[in-house]
Motif scaffolding. Structure first.
Motif, short mmCIF file in Angstrom:
data_model
loop_
_atom_site.label_atom_id
_atom_site.label_comp_id
_atom_site.label_asym_id
_atom_site.label_seq_id
_atom_site.Cartn_x
_atom_site.Cartn_y
_atom_site.Cartn_z
N LEU A 1 0.82 -1.20 0.00
CA LEU A 1 0.00 0.00 0.00
C LEU A 1 0.86 1.26 0.00
O LEU A 1 1.92 1.32 0.64
N LYS A 2 0.38 2.28 -0.69
CA LYS A 2 0.93 3.61 -0.50
C LYS A 2 0.30 4.15 0.78
O LYS A 2 -0.93 4.15 0.92
N VAL A 3 1.12 4.61 1.72
CA VAL A 3 0.63 5.00 3.03
C VAL A 3 0.86 6.49 3.27
O VAL A 3 2.00 6.95 3.36
N ILE A 4 -0.24 7.23 3.35
CA ILE A 4 -0.21 8.64 3.74
C ILE A 4 -0.54 8.69 5.23
O ILE A 4 -1.61 8.26 5.64
N CYS A 5 0.38 9.19 6.03
CA CYS A 5 0.17 9.22 7.48
C CYS A 5 -0.42 10.55 7.93
O CYS A 5 0.05 11.62 7.52
N MET A 6 -1.42 10.48 8.76
CA MET A 6 -1.96 11.67 9.40
C MET A 6 -0.96 12.19 10.43
O MET A 6 -0.35 11.40 11.16
N VAL A 7 -0.79 13.50 10.47
CA VAL A 7 -0.09 14.13 11.59
C VAL A 7 -1.05 15.13 12.22
O VAL A 7 -1.33 16.19 11.67
N ASN B 1 10.56 6.47 8.56
CA ASN B 1 10.19 5.06 8.70
C ASN B 1 9.26 4.57 7.60
O ASN B 1 8.54 3.59 7.79
N GLY B 2 9.29 5.24 6.46
CA GLY B 2 8.65 4.68 5.28
C GLY B 2 7.32 5.25 4.86
O GLY B 2 6.72 4.76 3.89
N ALA B 3 6.82 6.27 5.54
CA ALA B 3 5.58 6.90 5.09
C ALA B 3 5.78 7.44 3.68
O ALA B 3 6.84 7.98 3.35
N ASP B 4 4.75 7.31 2.85
CA ASP B 4 4.82 7.83 1.48
C ASP B 4 4.38 9.28 1.39
O ASP B 4 4.54 9.92 0.34
N GLY B 5 3.82 9.78 2.45
CA GLY B 5 3.38 11.16 2.48
C GLY B 5 2.73 11.48 3.82
O GLY B 5 2.55 10.59 4.66
N ILE B 6 2.40 12.74 4.00
CA ILE B 6 1.82 13.21 5.26
C ILE B 6 0.58 14.04 4.97
O ILE B 6 0.58 14.91 4.09
N ALA B 7 -0.49 13.78 5.75
CA ALA B 7 -1.70 14.60 5.72
C ALA B 7 -1.73 15.45 6.98
O ALA B 7 -1.55 14.93 8.09
N VAL C 1 -0.29 16.35 1.66
CA VAL C 1 -1.75 16.41 1.62
C VAL C 1 -2.25 17.38 2.69
O VAL C 1 -1.95 17.20 3.87
N PHE C 2 -2.99 18.39 2.29
CA PHE C 2 -3.65 19.27 3.25
C PHE C 2 -5.04 18.70 3.48
O PHE C 2 -5.85 18.60 2.56
#
Length: 247
Positions: free
Chosen positions: A53-59, A86-92, A122-123
């Motif tokens: 999976l491509k994983v976009i992590c919430m912050v 640690n490998g997140a593909d992006g951040i929301a 990602v906003f």
């Protein structure tokens, strides 16, 4: 453009259900009952280890709104760095000022961290709290945001589909528009066809019963339906249904 279903996940278990259901991208959170908070590092590492999976992590360090104090801000920068390492593909994420306008300085700082790892920015639905969506999206574009998650400033995306369509028509060649809130197998294709967007965000929510949630005098319940002893999870079958619905 290939159509994408992004599944909103609250745990490693949820991520596995999304993967088994045929999703290709998830937004990984914790505490979805609070609107989604920063996920655990373990949930990210296990998801990346055991799925493609491509994983976009919430912050997001707390519930409520997006006008953060300095301590919250410092925590978010540190979480962003750790998750990307640690490998997140992006951040929301989303930073607003007290007047609900985009906090450009803080947003730019987060973007710089994510982009240093070649990740996606990602906003999230903090966007749905702004007063001027057109000015706000232009600011996000100028800062280098890749995608904005929005319900069109309404509680549910289908109610805000008019604005979503306008944003797609005016800005879709400069920023990705991701529609979320109330999206399911019955309306995902309609949303895409009407607005011209090619990606939607869905929770595909189901419930699991935990008999230890409440005792005679103590309760840890947060679910009002269908049973206060339940907790929410992603349903593999609902993921399959929404993935199949857009083909």
């Amino acid at each position: 453009m290939k159509r994408i279903i992004e599944i909103c996940c609250g745990s490693y278990y949820d991520a596995l259900q999304a993967f088994k259901g045929g999703a290709k991208r998830i937004e990984l959170n914790s505490s979805l009952y609070m609107g989604g908070l920063t996920p655990s590092l373990a949930s990210l590492k296990l998801t990346k280890k055991n799925t493609d999976l491509k994983v976009i992590c919430m912050v997001r360090p707390r519930g409520a709104g997006f006008y953060y104090n300095e301590e919250d801000y410092e925590t978010m920068l540190e979480d962003c760095q750790i998750l990307m390492e640690n490998g997140a593909d992006g951040i929301a994420f989303g930073f607003l000022k007290e007047d609900s306008s985009i906090d450009e300085e803080r947003t730019k700082k987060m973007i710089d961290i994510v982009k240093s790892y070649h990740g996606e920015v990602v906003f999230h639905r903090a966007f749905d709290c702004v007063k001027d969506p057109y000015k706000s999206i232009e600011i996000l574009i100028s800062l280098g945001v890749d995608r904005v998650l929005t319900s069109g400033l309404k509680a549910k995306a289908m109610d805000g589909k008019g604005l979503i369509k306008e944003l797609q028509v005016q800005y879709g060649n400069q920023i990705q528009i991701l529609a979320g809130s109330g999206i399911n197998a019955l309306n995902a294709k309609e949303m895409m066809n009407y607005t011209g967007i090619y990606q939607v965000h869905s929770s595909c929510k189901d419930w699991i019963y935990d008999p230890t949630t409440s005792s005679q005098y103590v309760t840890y319940s947060y679910a009002s339906q269908p049973n206060e002893q339940n907790y929410d999870v992603v349903s593999k079958e609902l993921v399959k249904q929404i993935v199949n619905s857009i083909d």
